[in-house]
Design an enzyme around this catalytic site. Structure first.
Site, PDB file in Angstrom:
ATOM      1  CE  LYS A 211     137.045 140.139  82.687  1.00 39.60           C
ATOM      2  NZ  LYS A 211     137.679 141.583  82.899  1.00 39.60           N
TER       3      LYS A 211
ATOM      4  CB  SER B 244     137.816 145.512  84.332  1.00 40.83           C
ATOM      5  OG  SER B 244     137.424 146.115  83.310  1.00 40.83           O
TER       6      SER B 244
ATOM      7  CB  SER C 101     135.198 144.231  81.557  1.00 46.82           C
ATOM      8  OG  SER C 101     136.499 143.909  82.194  1.00 46.82           O
TER       9      SER C 101
END
Lengths: 462, 435
Positions: A75, A174, A150
């Site tokens: 990420k 997330s 997310s």
């Protein structure tokens, strides 16, 4: 070549010379070239770095580290030395860190091949991936749908078969949400099990760092690599949970989690999961967590407060761009957070939220202690993946996506999210198992029990 | 109209720890090349996290113990938010509720609390540009806050000097004002006489304003700046004006204080507990261990010197005010019992600067007191000559003027170029006079 879907298949193939590490990188890069433009999964592809590492591994030819030959995508909120790290925000569009996150170092020391940095909601603010300043990521299972956020890229990258494993951060679902919306296994670890050092902070008392993969075994392997003290995160402790072999498990069904508003397909699916477990002699009990209904409200006070503090350093003096580059959601949270921390409001918002948080923690602890349950079963989200644009103009309804996620973050307990089927529209379904702090081992055992019983096989969208 | 001065102090002391408050960079930044002592943590880079410095915590606890504070069993750090270019994270990690040390007193002045925080960087303004040096950013900083209990400059001076001395005795800081390892802020206001408080206690009613006097970097300045500010406030009040709540500095040239920043609207720091640092639990055993490691403090030393060495108050103060000299003196006294002479030679002749080891000074004392005198026959010869040269003095002596003996001894010693044994001269002289 058909890329392998698990760490074991990958390492077996490499050891038996069915394919080389370089060939694996070739295959993943081909997939990235084919689909990335449309699905917007990678923000940066580290092709040269991947080939360099693959060549080095092929030359040594051993593949005996836990993650040898395993391609990893991070990420883009994990700092990677000398590789641009944006946190999905334009304010960091050209930011190149001078150091790498502890988890990145540990993963690469364990032999992994870094293939790139993944799209995400800017500063991890969001549940759909649509808050990325670099555009939304599409769900490979159906591109009209969001992949969950997310860690949107971290979910999509695996269902699009562009990497073997990925990392994400979970402040309120997330990691679990994108895993759930992409037919993946993921772990939101115990707060304090994995170092957050070098991961751009969202809400420091809630942030956790964890893995996404396609099997429980792989998630366990990655967790074992990244966990433990590093001397740079004062909240991390080397604590071993209960690793005894249990002959019988007991799971609690929190009454408050199965109420109106929960999608009927999800409810039905979880009932099927419960039936599978019951066949395996797992006992189920109804439990009550009355204060968890305040979880999302508490979360939306504590989280923006910490966000407003953590984002203060992006003041336009350093890091390239100035504050005009902050997105709407970041500004919204800075305003909310500054408000709840202001003199005169602190007691009625932040302090009160902290007290309710303590109440939720004590209720959850009580259920684990008094009812003697090994885990709690819960939906990951109230609905299956929703359509792009469906909730983006309604922040409150977007926030409610996190209603089932909040408990684990507020309490600092681990949660394993795992796939359990598909909707009639062929969108992934799953559920989560939450356990006491540092009970990851038992959660993995429970998860494996279920996957074994249904003869689970990893699947990718293409 | 007459006013009572009310002053509260905030004293910052930079402890002499090895590393900064939350990272491994060196704490001592004096003279270091700008930005040569930084890392992701003290630069507040994204993703960096703080680890609290145990040594710094121990030093604050020591100071608290020396000043009779209560040590908090559970202490917390807080984030204090404000914007300034030299504050890397946009917040300072400091303390608010549950500071490490609560209460205590020094010279009868009540201490509110002592806490630990991190310092900010330094701005350097040159040729219309401003540069930031982050070497000091993240350095450990002790803040001591007193109650508003000072009523004169001399009280403030005595307090701060004693505090400096204690910090040095505890070896927690050089507490050097010129080097910035000790910094003072004084909150000054005046109260109309009649409502004045008892010395050392807080007034029942505080004035509705206070002026913060900042950037005081020497004791000399401290005295002048406070005096100037008191005068200014007296004038303002006597002319019926209201005094503004503000921060003021002192200009050495004009010898006046000047306004730096208005504090009419108090800044909202949006404090909240620092989530990245778990609450600090201080066990009773740790407190006891630190307490037993406390060295002798200045006041104990003063009392000890008076009792053991019977020195004058003035001498004691000179020696005690410099720990190195006090230790030197004590060492020397273990080697030689001539305490007063040792003190004399140190204070008046500065022989401790010449002899770096007390043993050297003591050797010198032995030399001085054991001079090789010339033979008795030479003394007798000298006496004979002096007596023959001074028949009228002999007459005086015989007429009962005993005090002339001193004059005669002096004359003999002069003749012998000071090499005669004074005791021998005196005995032989009396013998000759009476014989």
């Amino acid at each position: 070549m058909n890329t392998p879907l698990t760490i074991k298949e990958t390492q077996d193939g490499l050891k038996q010379k069915k394919f080389s590490a370089v060939e694996l990188v070739d295959a993943y890069l081909a997939q990235i070239k084919k689909y990335n433009k449309e699905y917007n999964i990678f923000l940066t592809v580290t092709e040269d770095l991947a080939y360099a590492k693959a060549k080095e591994l092929d030359k040594i030819g051993k593949f005996d580290e836990p993650l040898s030959g395993v391609t990893i995508a991070y990420k883009d909120i994990f700092l990677t030395k000398d590789i641009r790290t944006t946190a999905g925000s334009k304010i960091l569009e050209s930011y190149v860190p001078v150091y790498s996150a502890t988890s990145v170092k540990k993963i690469e020391n364990a032999g992994a091949i870094p293939i790139g940095k993944l799209n995400c909601d800017a500063f991890a603010h969001g549940s759909s991936g649509e808050n990325s300043d670099f555009g939304a990521t599409l769900n490979p299972w159906d591109k009209d749908y969001i992949p969950g956020g997310s860690s949107s890229g971290s979910g999509a990258v695996l269902s699009a078969n562009m990497s073997l494993i990925s990392t994400g951060t979970d402040t309120c679902g997330s990691i679990r949400l994108p895993a759930n919306y992409n037919y993946l296994v993921s772990l939101k670890p115990t707060y304090g099990a994995v170092s957050r050092y070098g991961v751009i902070a969202m809400a420091s008392s809630l942030d956790t760092v964890g893995p996404l993969a396609r099997t429980i075994e792989d998630v366990e392997t990655i967790f074992n690599v990244i966990k433990g003290e590093d001397g740079f995160d004062g909240t991390v402790v080397n604590k071993k949970g209960d690793e005894s072999k249990k002959s019988k498990f007991k799971i609690g069904i929190p009454r408050e989690f199965f109420i109106e508003g929960l999608d009927s397909e999800i409810e039905k699916n979880i009932q099927e999961v419960i039936n599978v477990y019951k066949k395996e002699n797992v006992e189920f009990v109804d439990v009550s967590l009355p204060s968890t209904k305040y979880g999302i409200s508490v979360y939306y006070i504590i989280q923006p407060a910490e966000v407003s503090s953590n984002l203060g350093r992006f003041d336009g003096i350093r890091y390239g761009n100035d504050r005009d580059f902050l997105g709407e959601e970041a500004k919204r949270r800075i305003m909310l957070g500054s408000y709840v921390l202001s003199a005169g409001f602190y007691d009625s918002y932040y302090d009160k939220a902290m007290r309710v948080r303590s109440k939720i923690i004590s209720e959850v602890d009580q259920v684990f202690m008094k009812d003697e349950v090994d885990a709690l079963i819960a939906p990951v989200a109230p609905t299956p993946p929703f359509k792009l644009g469906e909730k983006i103009n309604d922040p409150l309804s977007m926030y409610l996506t996190d209603v089932y996620a909040a408990t684990a973050n507020l309490c600092g307990i681990p949660s394993l999210a795992l796939p359990s089927g598909f909707t009639k529209n062929n969108l992934p379904l799953g559920f989560q198992l939450m356990g006491p702090r540092f009970s990851e081992h038992q959660l993995f055992e429970l998860g494996k029990l279920y996957h074994k019983e249904i003869d689970y096989k990893p699947k990718t969208a293409f | 109209m007459k006013y009572t001065t009310i002053i509260g102090l905030e004293v910052h002391i930079e402890p002499n720890t090895k590393s900064k408050m939350f990272c491994g960079c060196p704490q001592n930044h004096f003279g270091a090349k700008p930005n040569s002592q930084t890392c992701p943590i003290c630069l507040g880079l994204p993703g960096a996290l703080p680890i609290a410095n145990k040594e710094a915590i121990n030093k604050v606890i020591k100071l608290g113990l020396a000043l009779g504070s209560t040590i908090s069993a559970k202490s917390k750090f807080y984030r204090k938010h404000y914007f300034y270019p030299d504050l890397a994270k946009s917040f300072q990690t400091s303390q608010k509720d549950n500071p490490l040390c609560v209460g205590g007193s020094l010279l009868g002045k009540a201490i509110n609390h002592i806490h630990l925080e991190e310092d900010a960087g330094k701005l350097i303004h040159q040729n219309n540009i401003s540069l930031v040096d982050f070497n000091r950013c993240g350095c450990a900083l002790i803040e001591l806050v007193t109650a508003p209990v000072f009523h004169s400059t001399s009280e403030v001076l005595a307090f701060t000097k004693e505090l400096q001395l204690i910090a040095r005795y505890l070896d927690i800081s050089g507490a050097d004002m010129e080097k910035g390892t000790m910094r003072l802020e004084a909150n000054i206001s005046l109260l109309l006489l009649g409502s004045e408080p008892v010395t050392g206690s807080e007034p029942v009613m505080l004035p509705d304003y206070k002026v913060e006097l900042k950037n005081i970097n020497s004791f000399r300045f401290l005295e002048k700046a406070i005096e100037a500010e008191i005068k200014r406030q007296e004038l303002e009040l006597s002319q019926g004006r209201k005094i503004k709540q503000e921060t003021r500095g002192y200009d050495e040239n004009t010898k006046l204080t000047f306004s730096q920043r208005s504090k009419e609207d108090s800044q909202d720091y949006r404090y909240f507990p620092e989530p990245d640092i778990p609450p600090i639990e201080i066990q009773e055993s740790r407190i006891q261990e630190l307490e037993s490691s406390l060295p002798e403090l200045p006041q104990q030393k003063r009392e000890g010197f008076e009792k053991q060495y019977n020195l004058s108050k003035e001498y004691i103060e000179i020696l005690v005010s410099d720990l190195t000299r006090a230790n030197y003196f004590e060492k020397a006294c273990k080697l030689n019992k001539n305490y007063k002479l040792i003190a004399d030679l140190m204070i008046n002749k500065k022989l401790d600067e010449k002899y770096l080891e007390p043993a050297g000074l003591v050797k010198k004392i032995i030399e001085l007191t054991k001079t090789d005198f010339i033979p008795a026959s030479d003394v007798e010869q000298g006496i004979r000559e002096v007596l023959s040269e001074n028949p009228d003095v002999i007459t005086s002596y015989k007429n009962g003027k005993g005090q002339v003996i001193g004059f005669l001894i002096g004359q003999v010693q002069k003749k012998l170029s000071g090499k005669g044994d004074p005791k021998l001269i005196s005995a032989k002289l009396l013998e000759a006079l009476h014989g």
